[in-house]
Write an enzyme that holds these catalytic residues in place. Structure first.
Site, PDB file in Angstrom:
ATOM      1  N   ASN A   9     -52.477  12.381  38.152  1.00 28.50           N
ATOM      2  CA  ASN A   9     -51.628  13.462  37.653  1.00 28.50           C
ATOM      3  C   ASN A   9     -50.890  12.952  36.418  1.00 28.50           C
ATOM      4  O   ASN A   9     -49.907  12.221  36.524  1.00 28.50           O
ATOM      5  CB  ASN A   9     -50.639  13.853  38.766  1.00 28.50           C
ATOM      6  CG  ASN A   9     -49.694  14.960  38.334  1.00 28.50           C
ATOM      7  OD1 ASN A   9     -49.746  15.441  37.207  1.00 28.50           O
ATOM      8  ND2 ASN A   9     -48.814  15.347  39.238  1.00 28.50           N
ATOM      9  N   ARG A  83     -55.167  16.475  38.595  1.00 28.28           N
ATOM     10  CA  ARG A  83     -54.330  17.669  38.721  1.00 28.28           C
ATOM     11  C   ARG A  83     -54.171  18.269  37.327  1.00 28.28           C
ATOM     12  O   ARG A  83     -53.784  17.576  36.388  1.00 28.28           O
ATOM     13  CB  ARG A  83     -52.956  17.302  39.269  1.00 28.28           C
ATOM     14  CG  ARG A  83     -52.058  18.499  39.357  1.00 28.28           C
ATOM     15  CD  ARG A  83     -50.626  18.141  39.294  1.00 28.28           C
ATOM     16  NE  ARG A  83     -49.816  19.355  39.353  1.00 28.28           N
ATOM     17  CZ  ARG A  83     -48.580  19.412  38.891  1.00 28.28           C
ATOM     18  NH1 ARG A  83     -48.019  18.359  38.358  1.00 28.28           N
ATOM     19  NH2 ARG A  83     -47.903  20.522  38.973  1.00 28.28           N
ATOM     20  N   HIS A 171     -47.987  25.645  41.523  1.00 32.32           N
ATOM     21  CA  HIS A 171     -47.827  24.955  42.817  1.00 32.32           C
ATOM     22  C   HIS A 171     -48.930  25.389  43.792  1.00 32.32           C
ATOM     23  O   HIS A 171     -48.744  25.347  45.013  1.00 32.32           O
ATOM     24  CB  HIS A 171     -46.471  25.277  43.491  1.00 32.32           C
ATOM     25  CG  HIS A 171     -45.288  24.645  42.841  1.00 32.32           C
ATOM     26  ND1 HIS A 171     -44.077  25.291  42.743  1.00 32.32           N
ATOM     27  CD2 HIS A 171     -45.103  23.431  42.268  1.00 32.32           C
ATOM     28  CE1 HIS A 171     -43.206  24.505  42.146  1.00 32.32           C
ATOM     29  NE2 HIS A 171     -43.809  23.370  41.833  1.00 32.32           N
ATOM     30  N   ARG A 231     -34.535  24.639  35.661  1.00 33.77           N
ATOM     31  CA  ARG A 231     -35.075  25.911  35.145  1.00 33.77           C
ATOM     32  C   ARG A 231     -34.285  27.081  35.729  1.00 33.77           C
ATOM     33  O   ARG A 231     -33.953  27.085  36.907  1.00 33.77           O
ATOM     34  CB  ARG A 231     -36.556  26.054  35.513  1.00 33.77           C
ATOM     35  CG  ARG A 231     -37.478  25.266  34.592  1.00 33.77           C
ATOM     36  CD  ARG A 231     -38.906  25.278  35.109  1.00 33.77           C
ATOM     37  NE  ARG A 231     -39.284  23.981  35.620  1.00 33.77           N
ATOM     38  CZ  ARG A 231     -40.344  23.754  36.383  1.00 33.77           C
ATOM     39  NH1 ARG A 231     -41.141  24.733  36.746  1.00 33.77           N
ATOM     40  NH2 ARG A 231     -40.611  22.530  36.791  1.00 33.77           N
ATOM     41  N   GLU A 375     -49.988  17.386  48.209  1.00 34.40           N
ATOM     42  CA  GLU A 375     -50.773  17.859  47.066  1.00 34.40           C
ATOM     43  C   GLU A 375     -51.915  16.898  46.738  1.00 34.40           C
ATOM     44  O   GLU A 375     -53.023  17.323  46.425  1.00 34.40           O
ATOM     45  CB  GLU A 375     -49.854  18.055  45.850  1.00 34.40           C
ATOM     46  CG  GLU A 375     -48.955  19.266  46.035  1.00 34.40           C
ATOM     47  CD  GLU A 375     -47.878  19.395  44.978  1.00 34.40           C
ATOM     48  OE1 GLU A 375     -46.870  18.671  45.068  1.00 34.40           O
ATOM     49  OE2 GLU A 375     -48.041  20.206  44.069  1.00 34.40           O
TER      50      GLU A 375
END
Ligand code: AMP
Length: 405
Positions: A9, A83, A171, A231, A375
């Site tokens: 990733n 990813r 996600h 965010r 993940e």
């Protein structure tokens, strides 16, 4: 899982990696960080759970990957799974070919921070390991099952048809893993209607019907939806013209504020880290307490809204650093949803140990579970699946050729 898969990733100045094999306890993983600076280093867990810390001064992505891969090469990974945050309209994991790499490049305007970094990592691993199959697994792919009434914005049609402006969702690997694992724990594998709340530094919610995403809180970019670490989540889009007209801000300044200076950090004026805020609120910090309350209220609102995508609600899964570890946030969020019949067992909620999965409802109403996400495991599984499908197709083709000959 019969083979081991290296999961990569790549971020703009860091690389997360994991060597995923059959047993989760055997996983080797780590993080190369501060890349391109004198402080570049690799930190992680190696064979037998040993801690690793290695200085790699001024290493770039390629040098860091070379070091990681050298250290792991004796484990003989059979494939590499990357990813990739934005896959545009790609609907599933794909073998990295020049065409697929071009599609990832084309999706860059939709994920300007993430996709360029992924492409650097892909380029480096392709050069270092040309013989290994390399697969891209997209955060957006799981949400490609959303119906058009969930993914379209109420904007002029040409923005969708000519410029791909629509809701994509992110996600996806986490929502897919958690809903699959959670529904299995609940005894109805990939059946029924479930809500997932992935609550980490980035947070999103998802509605899943019979194993497929039918709606999610993030949209064109990962800024839409619930309150996150830095965010804002949903705001009135007129904030742009308001700030431009009244404060003279340009689009870059507004974008930076919404992505990096808002959310829990903006509200509390203290931290983006939920643990810090809980501690501060306990000590009487009112801004921290308000940030937590806004986070939970807006999360509950998002779950209530997404429930419209489901014919019925069988239950809710919490995951991510906050969802897995904070009994307080779970309790506060569910306190805003009594009319959905959620009935939390405070005892089970408080007793759940860090990193463990478990059911936390009181036995009436929709089920409530905590399911630690995985993940990397999901990316490895999807990578293996693509490799096995390709091998199967190659075998079939050579059998057919032999028959013809
Ligand atoms: P993630 O991005 O999934 O690693 O999650 C990071 C977030 O999880 C940060 O806001 C952490 O403060 C939060 N977190 C981790 N452990 C806890 C905890 N025990 N209580 C509350 N928040 C936590």
């Amino acid at each position: 899982m019969s083979t081991s898969v290296l999961v990569i990733n790549c971020g703009s100045s860091s690389i997360k990696y994991a060597l995923v094999s059959e047993r989760r306890e055997d996983r080797i993983f780590g993080l190369a960080e501060n890349l391109g600076s004198p402080e570049a280093r690799i930190k992680g867990i190696t064979t037998g759970g040993q801690e690793l810390e290695l200085s790699i001064p001024n290493a770039d992505h390629e040098k860091a990957l070379e070091t990681i891969l050298e250290r792991l090469s004796h484990h003989n990974p059979q494939a590499i799974g990357h990813r990739v945050v934005h896959g545009g309209t790609l609907t599933k994991a794909e073998l990295l070919t020049p065409e697929i790499i071009e599609r990832i490049r084309e999706a860059t305007p939709l994920a300007p921070l993430h996709n360029p970094a992924h492409l650097v990592g892909i380029d480096a691993t392709m050069r270092l390991f040309p013989h290994l199959p390399q697969i891209a697994v997209f955060d957006t792919a799981f949400h490609q099952t959303m119906p058009s009434h969930a993914y379209r914005y109420a904007l002029p049609k040409f923005l969708y048809t000519m410029h791909n402006v629509r809701r994509y969702g992110f996600h996806g690997t986490s929502h897919a893993y958690v809903s699959e694992r959670g529904s299995q724990l609940a005894g109805s594998f990939k059946q029924g209607g479930w809500l997932t709340a992935h609550l980490g530094n980035g947070s999103s919610t998802c509605a899943i019907w019979n194993g497929q995403s039918v709606d999610t809180s993030m949209g064109l970019t990962p800024l839409e939806g619930v309150v996150m670490g830095t965010r804002s989540g949903d705001v009135d889009p007129s904030i742009h013209s308001f700030l431009a007209s009244n404060l003279g801000w340009d689009i870059y300044k507004i974008d930076k504020m919404l992505n990096s200076q808002s959310g829990l950090l903006g509200l509390s004026d203290l931290s983006n880290d939920m643990r810090t805020l809980i501690e501060a609120a306990d000590e009487g910090n009112e801004d921290a307490a308000l940030a937590i309350e806004v986070f939970c209220y807006r999360l509950a609102k998002s779950l209530a809204a997404l429930s419209c995508g489901l014919p019925r609600i069988d239950g809710l899964f919490f995951t991510g650093g906050i969802g897995e570890n904070s009994a307080l946030i779970r309790e506060k969020t569910l306190a805003y949803l009594p009319h959905f019949g959620f009935n939390l067992s405070k005892e089970n909620n408080n007793a759940l140990k860090r990193g463990t999965e478990g059911r936390i409802d009181a036995g009436t109403g929709p089920q409530i579970w905590v399911v630690p996400t995985d993940e990397e495991g999901r990316i490895a599984k999807e990578t293996e699946h693509v490799v096995a499908t390709l091998e199967h197709a190659t075998t079939k083709k050579s059998e057919a050729e032999t028959e013809v000959a």
